[in-house]
Design a protein around this motif. Structure first.
Motif, PDB file in Angstrom:
ATOM      1  N   LYS A  38      -3.722  -7.737 -80.387  1.00 26.47           N
ATOM      2  CA  LYS A  38      -3.497  -7.138 -81.713  1.00 26.47           C
ATOM      3  C   LYS A  38      -3.058  -8.185 -82.734  1.00 26.47           C
ATOM      4  CE  LYS A  38      -2.300  -2.507 -80.038  1.00 26.47           C
ATOM      5  NZ  LYS A  38      -1.302  -1.399 -80.133  1.00 26.47           N
ATOM      6  N   GLY A  39      -3.404  -9.446 -82.465  1.00 20.15           N
ATOM      7  CA  GLY A  39      -3.049 -10.500 -83.420  1.00 20.15           C
ATOM      8  C   GLY A  39      -1.678 -11.100 -83.196  1.00 20.15           C
ATOM      9  N   PHE A  40      -1.239 -11.121 -81.906  1.00 20.71           N
ATOM     10  CA  PHE A  40       0.074 -11.670 -81.570  1.00 20.71           C
ATOM     11  C   PHE A  40      -0.071 -12.860 -80.627  1.00 20.71           C
ATOM     12  CE2 PHE A  40       3.848 -11.381 -78.612  1.00 20.71           C
ATOM     13  CZ  PHE A  40       4.774 -11.908 -79.509  1.00 20.71           C
ATOM     14  N   TYR A  90       0.633 -13.071 -85.945  1.00 27.22           N
ATOM     15  CA  TYR A  90       2.081 -12.998 -85.769  1.00 27.22           C
ATOM     16  C   TYR A  90       2.417 -13.880 -84.569  1.00 27.22           C
ATOM     17  CZ  TYR A  90       2.266  -8.988 -88.916  1.00 27.22           C
ATOM     18  OH  TYR A  90       2.186  -8.172 -90.019  1.00 27.22           O
ATOM     19  N   VAL A  91       3.403 -14.756 -84.733  1.00 28.01           N
ATOM     20  CA  VAL A  91       3.705 -15.721 -83.674  1.00 28.01           C
ATOM     21  C   VAL A  91       5.194 -15.710 -83.344  1.00 28.01           C
ATOM     22  CG1 VAL A  91       3.612 -18.139 -82.955  1.00 28.01           C
ATOM     23  CG2 VAL A  91       1.794 -17.208 -84.403  1.00 28.01           C
ATOM     24  N   LEU A  92       5.485 -15.591 -82.056  1.00 28.97           N
ATOM     25  CA  LEU A  92       6.856 -15.734 -81.576  1.00 28.97           C
ATOM     26  C   LEU A  92       7.007 -17.137 -81.000  1.00 28.97           C
ATOM     27  CD1 LEU A  92       9.565 -14.115 -80.970  1.00 28.97           C
ATOM     28  CD2 LEU A  92       8.716 -14.042 -78.609  1.00 28.97           C
ATOM     29  N   VAL A  93       7.865 -17.942 -81.599  1.00 24.96           N
ATOM     30  CA  VAL A  93       8.167 -19.269 -81.055  1.00 24.96           C
ATOM     31  C   VAL A  93       9.371 -19.114 -80.133  1.00 24.96           C
ATOM     32  CG1 VAL A  93       8.811 -21.654 -81.573  1.00 24.96           C
ATOM     33  CG2 VAL A  93       7.252 -20.421 -83.093  1.00 24.96           C
ATOM     34  N   ASP A  94       9.167 -19.448 -78.876  1.00 21.11           N
ATOM     35  CA  ASP A  94      10.176 -19.238 -77.836  1.00 21.11           C
ATOM     36  C   ASP A  94      10.732 -20.585 -77.378  1.00 21.11           C
ATOM     37  OD1 ASP A  94      11.708 -18.007 -75.846  1.00 21.11           O
ATOM     38  OD2 ASP A  94      10.104 -18.218 -74.361  1.00 21.11           O
ATOM     39  N   PHE A  95      12.005 -20.844 -77.688  1.00 16.81           N
ATOM     40  CA  PHE A  95      12.678 -22.072 -77.272  1.00 16.81           C
ATOM     41  C   PHE A  95      13.302 -21.813 -75.905  1.00 16.81           C
ATOM     42  CE2 PHE A  95      12.671 -21.792 -81.863  1.00 16.81           C
ATOM     43  CZ  PHE A  95      12.221 -23.036 -82.261  1.00 16.81           C
TER      44      PHE A  95
END
Length: 368
Positions: free
Chosen positions: A287-289, A257-262
Motif C-alpha cells: 500500500k505504498g509503505f 511512506y517510509v519508516l526509518v528504523d534505528f
C-alpha cells in the motif's frame, strides 16, 4: 632576516596569549576520605582522566590545567565506577568535604556553589522516585512479575508525574543561573527532556553559550529538529550488506511512506520490537509503505546474522561505527530502537513510533 624576526615575535605573542588563557584549577578533598581514597579526576563528558590526586596529611589535592570550563567527576576508581562528587573546573579553587559518606562542595566559585544548590534541589525533587521504585519492586515480587494492569497504570502515572516535576525543577534552576556555569551540567545531562524550544531560547542569552562544553547540546538541538514533524529528510550515507554505497534519500521522499528504523543486532529491545515492525511491514508493504533499517552495529557479520535470524527483508544501511554512527548525531539518537516516520514528500510525520502506536499511525495514513 626581517622575516625570521617577525616569525619569532609572532611565536612569542602566541605563547603569551596561551599563557594568559590557560590557568590552573586546584581542587582539595577533605574530611573522611574513606578507602579507597578519592584520587581520580575524570572529564565527566569525555574519556580522558584529568589528574591523579596527591594525598598529604589527610587531604587529596588535584591540580588541573584549565583552558575551557568543564564538568569533572571526582572518584575512587580509575574506571569511574565509584564517583563521589561533580565539580565545575573553571580556574577557581574548589574544596570538597566528605562527611558521613557524602561529598559536598563547601568552597568554590559562584558556579560551583550554584551547582551544589542545584544538585540538592534535584535530589529533593527526585526523592519520590525512590519510594515509587521501592513500591514497584514490592509489587513485582508480590505478583511474581505479573503486576495487575490497574496497579501498573498507577505506577506509570506516578512515574510521569515525578519525571515532570524533576524536569520542571531542572528548568527552573537553569533559568536562575544565566550568569554562571552551573547550567552546563544540567544541559549536558538532560537537554533532551527540556525540549528544543526551551534550550534554544535559554542559549540565546546565556553568558557561556559559546563554551565548547555545550557543543554537543547545540548538536543535539539540530538532531532533534531533524525529527520534528514537517522536517525534511537529512541524508545518511552508508553501505548495504552487499557493500554497495547507498543513501537514505534513495528511499525517503520517493513517493512512499517510509519508516526509518534505528536498531542493532546486539540490542535486545530492538529484537523484541522487530516482530511488530515485521507485522506492519507485511500488512502495508503493498500500500505504498517501506521500512529502511539503519544499523548501529560495528560488525558486518553480526549485522548480517541479525538480519537473517530476524527475517528482515527491507533495505538496510550502516556505516558500521556502532554508537559513533553518523546517524546518531544527525537525528540525535540516544537510544535504540528508535524510528522516524516519513511521508511520501520526504518530510517527518512522527518520530519514536513503537508497539501499538506504530500500527495505529500506519492505519491512519495507509488504511484508505
Amino acid at each position: 632576516m626581517k622575516r625570521n624576526f617577525f616569525l619569532t615575535m609572532l611565536a612569542v605573542i602566541c605563547l603569551a596569549a596561551c599563557a594568559e588563557t590557560q590557568t590552573k584549577t586546584e581542587i582539595k578533598v577533605i574530611g573522611d576520605l574513606g578507602d579507597p581514597q578519592p584520587t581520580f579526576l575524570h572529564n565527566m563528558f569525555g574519556r580522558e582522566s584529568l589528574a591523579e590526586g596527591q594525598v598529604s596529611d589527610g587531604v587529596v589535592t588535584f591540580v588541573v590545567d584549565t583552558v575551557e570550563p568543564m564538568v569533572a567527576v571526582i572518584g575512587r576508581s580509575a574506571d569511574r565506577r565509584q564517583p563521589i562528587c561533580t565539580v565545575i573546573i573553571d580556574g577557581k579553587p574548589i574544596e570538597v568535604t566528605i562527611k558521613n559518606g557524602e561529598a559536598t562542595i563547601t568552597k568554590g566559585s559562584e558556579s560551583n556553589m550554584a551547582l551544589t544548590d542545584a544538585m540538592e534541589r534535584v535530589k529533593i525533587a527526585s526523592s519520590p522516585m525512590d519510594q515509587l521504585m521501592k513500591e514497584y519492586s514490592e509489587a513485582h515480587e508480590k505478583y511474581n512479575g505479573a503486576i495487575p494492569k490497574d496497579i501498573m497504570d498507577g505506577f506509570d502515572k506516578r512515574y510521569d508525574e515525578i519525571s515532570e516535576e524533576i524536569t520542571a525543577t531542572q528548568k527552573q534552576i537553569i533559568m536562575e543561573n544565566k550568569d554562571n556555569l552551573a547550567p552546563l551540567y544540567l544541559l549536558r545531562t538532560g537537554s533532551d527532556a527540556f525540549g528544543v524550544e526551551f534550550v534554544e531560547s535559554f542559549l540565546k542569552d546565556y553568558k557561556y553559550k559559546d563554551s565548547k562544553a555545550l557543543a554537543p547540546v547545540v548538536a543535539s538541538i539540530s538532531g532533534e529538529k531533524n525529527k520534528l514533524p514537517g522536517a525534511a529528510v537529512v541524508d545518511f550515507v552508508g553501505k548495504d550488506l552487499d557493500d554497495k554505497e547507498c543513501h537514505l534519500t534513495d528511499y525517503v521522499g520517493k513517493g512512499k511512506y517510509v519508516l526509518v528504523d534505528f536498531w542493532a543486532s546486539w540490542c535486545g529491545p530492538c529484537r523484541a520490537e522487530m516482530p511488530n515492525v515485521k507485522a506492519n511491514y507485511e500488512k502495508y508493504k503493498d500500500k505504498g509503505f517501506e521500512v529502511v533499517g539503519i544499523s548501529f552495529d560495528n560488525s558486518k557479520e553480526a549485522w548480517a546474522k541479525g538480519v537473517k535470524d530476524l527475517g528482515i527483508t527491507w533495505p538496510q544501511i550502516s556505516d558500521l561505527k556502532g554508537w559513533e554512527c553518523a546517524a546518531s548525531d544527525l537525528y540525535n539518537i540516544k537510544g535504540i530502537p528508535a524510528t522516524i516516520f516519513y511521508g511520501p514528500d520526504g518530510k517527518v510525520i512522527k518520530a519514536n513510533l513503537r508497539g501499538d502506536e506504530l500500527g495505529k499511525t500506519l492505519a491512519e495514513y495507509l488504511d484508505k
